[in-house]
Write an enzyme that holds these catalytic residues in place. Sequence first.
Site, PDB file in Angstrom:
ATOM      1  N   ASP A 102     -46.550  -7.784  50.409  1.00 52.06           N
ATOM      2  CA  ASP A 102     -46.429  -6.742  51.529  1.00 52.06           C
ATOM      3  C   ASP A 102     -47.867  -6.090  51.733  1.00 52.06           C
ATOM      4  O   ASP A 102     -48.156  -5.266  51.051  1.00 52.06           O
ATOM      5  CB  ASP A 102     -45.340  -5.882  51.332  1.00 52.06           C
ATOM      6  CG  ASP A 102     -45.254  -4.728  52.548  1.00 52.06           C
ATOM      7  OD1 ASP A 102     -46.290  -4.783  53.463  1.00 52.06           O
ATOM      8  OD2 ASP A 102     -44.216  -3.967  52.610  1.00 52.06           O
ATOM      9  N   TYR A 119     -42.402   0.613  49.303  1.00 56.95           N
ATOM     10  CA  TYR A 119     -41.438   0.604  50.790  1.00 56.95           C
ATOM     11  C   TYR A 119     -41.753  -0.489  51.540  1.00 56.95           C
ATOM     12  O   TYR A 119     -43.166  -0.634  51.609  1.00 56.95           O
ATOM     13  CB  TYR A 119     -41.849   2.056  51.478  1.00 56.95           C
ATOM     14  CG  TYR A 119     -41.188   2.308  52.674  1.00 56.95           C
ATOM     15  CD1 TYR A 119     -39.813   2.500  52.860  1.00 56.95           C
ATOM     16  CD2 TYR A 119     -41.920   2.120  53.935  1.00 56.95           C
ATOM     17  CE1 TYR A 119     -39.248   2.477  54.051  1.00 56.95           C
ATOM     18  CE2 TYR A 119     -41.392   2.408  55.124  1.00 56.95           C
ATOM     19  CZ  TYR A 119     -40.114   2.527  55.074  1.00 56.95           C
ATOM     20  OH  TYR A 119     -39.245   2.643  56.466  1.00 56.95           O
ATOM     21  N   LYS A 152     -50.424  -2.953  60.850  1.00 57.99           N
ATOM     22  CA  LYS A 152     -51.716  -1.922  61.050  1.00 57.99           C
ATOM     23  C   LYS A 152     -52.975  -2.550  61.861  1.00 57.99           C
ATOM     24  O   LYS A 152     -53.088  -2.405  62.959  1.00 57.99           O
ATOM     25  CB  LYS A 152     -51.748  -1.422  59.530  1.00 57.99           C
ATOM     26  CG  LYS A 152     -50.833  -1.089  58.788  1.00 57.99           C
ATOM     27  CD  LYS A 152     -50.029   0.167  59.319  1.00 57.99           C
ATOM     28  CE  LYS A 152     -49.224   0.745  58.450  1.00 57.99           C
ATOM     29  NZ  LYS A 152     -48.045   1.753  58.891  1.00 57.99           N
TER      30      LYS A 152
END
Length: 430
Positions: free
Chosen positions: A239, A144, A267
């Site tokens: 990613d 994702y 993050k």
Amino acid sequence: MNHDRSHALFTRASELLPGGVNSPVRAFKSVGGEPFFAQRAQGPYLFDVDGNRYIDYVGSWGPMIAGHAHPQVLDAVARTMRDGLSFGVPNPLEVTMAEAITSIVPSCEMVRMVNSGTEATLSAIRVARGATGRSRIVKFEGCYHGHGDSFLVKAGSGALTFGLPNSPGVPKALADLTLTLPYNDFEAATALFDEVGIDIAGLIIEPIVGNANCILPREGYLQHLRELCTRHGALLIFDEVMTGFRVALGGAQQRYGIAPDLSTFGKIIGGGMPVGAFGGRRDLMRQVAPSGPIYQAGTLSGNPVAMAAGLATLELIQAQGFHDALEASTHALCGGLEAAAREAGVAFHTTRAPGMFGLYFREGPVESFADALGSDAAKFGRFFHAMLERGVYLAPSAFEAGFMSSAHSEADIAATVDAARAAFAVVAAA
């Protein structure tokens, strides 16, 4: 546990927010029940509006690697916000953050700050398309990369299967430009590039999958993708929104010895504030506006408060032995959970990397999205609620990774395993 105030808030929210939440997984839809509403957090703990305390293994989905409300991070935020929350012009902390990222991650010679992981991945594939003049993007089953149109496609059943829109609002014509591959399948990747490699602008991958729980790459797999991209002139995009600065200081690319052309982050570099970044080779990044023709912009990008929080977090995780200790804690937790499951006679398997883990209600190994789908989601749902009632908060989905922090103590891990023994008994009795 009493959840009266959370229930009242969710009732109000359901009239005002789609599904009562501002991000789908928060709604507990895949595990049933209603979400609790957090009041505050400290170290490894969340406290809800009803006064319940939870050992937290979500960590705001990854950024709280040093624990919630770390004094060093809060002090940096407090100092910075006294000078203003946003300027709309450059600020010194943007430069310091860029220096930090490029020094820690050698493949990133230049970076651009953005406000979320989704912005970072969308921008990275735009750079890939703009730099190569090609249109097709390759992604992987179970990975994702945010809610961008190019990523919301169903996984194909074969190496050459075109993606179909997985959400209303995504045009099929755009989905046709996204090809999907099974993760960890060497032959499928080779076949795809041999067939259409000349049309592929970039391949984007979570080097460790964090959105099918947690799936690690087979030995040599990431190297194989690196070789395919180089041979066919496509850009390799890692990613690392989840894995960056977590599974090693330099992320998965350091752990596995791979140099991607572009990387995306989020993050941890925000320390809990909304932030993202993408970066890579200098020749590619110099094509981004205003130094080049590939347009990308963001009014709040490089926000000084977010930069301060992220820089304080990066300083904390560069302490000697930080990631070794995080890895040891992750192994202790997963080993304890597996032992508790065996005692209860429940089929259960964990996957793990430093600071992140996956829980599967099936026998191992789990090396692909198809393997992950073989986990018993109903059993996970029962386990999730049994753990929640015993004060342990896991990701409310059978297909999301869990996260450890340096704030989780041996006592927290022992308490989690004790809760799991009772929770596995609930699962076994159902």
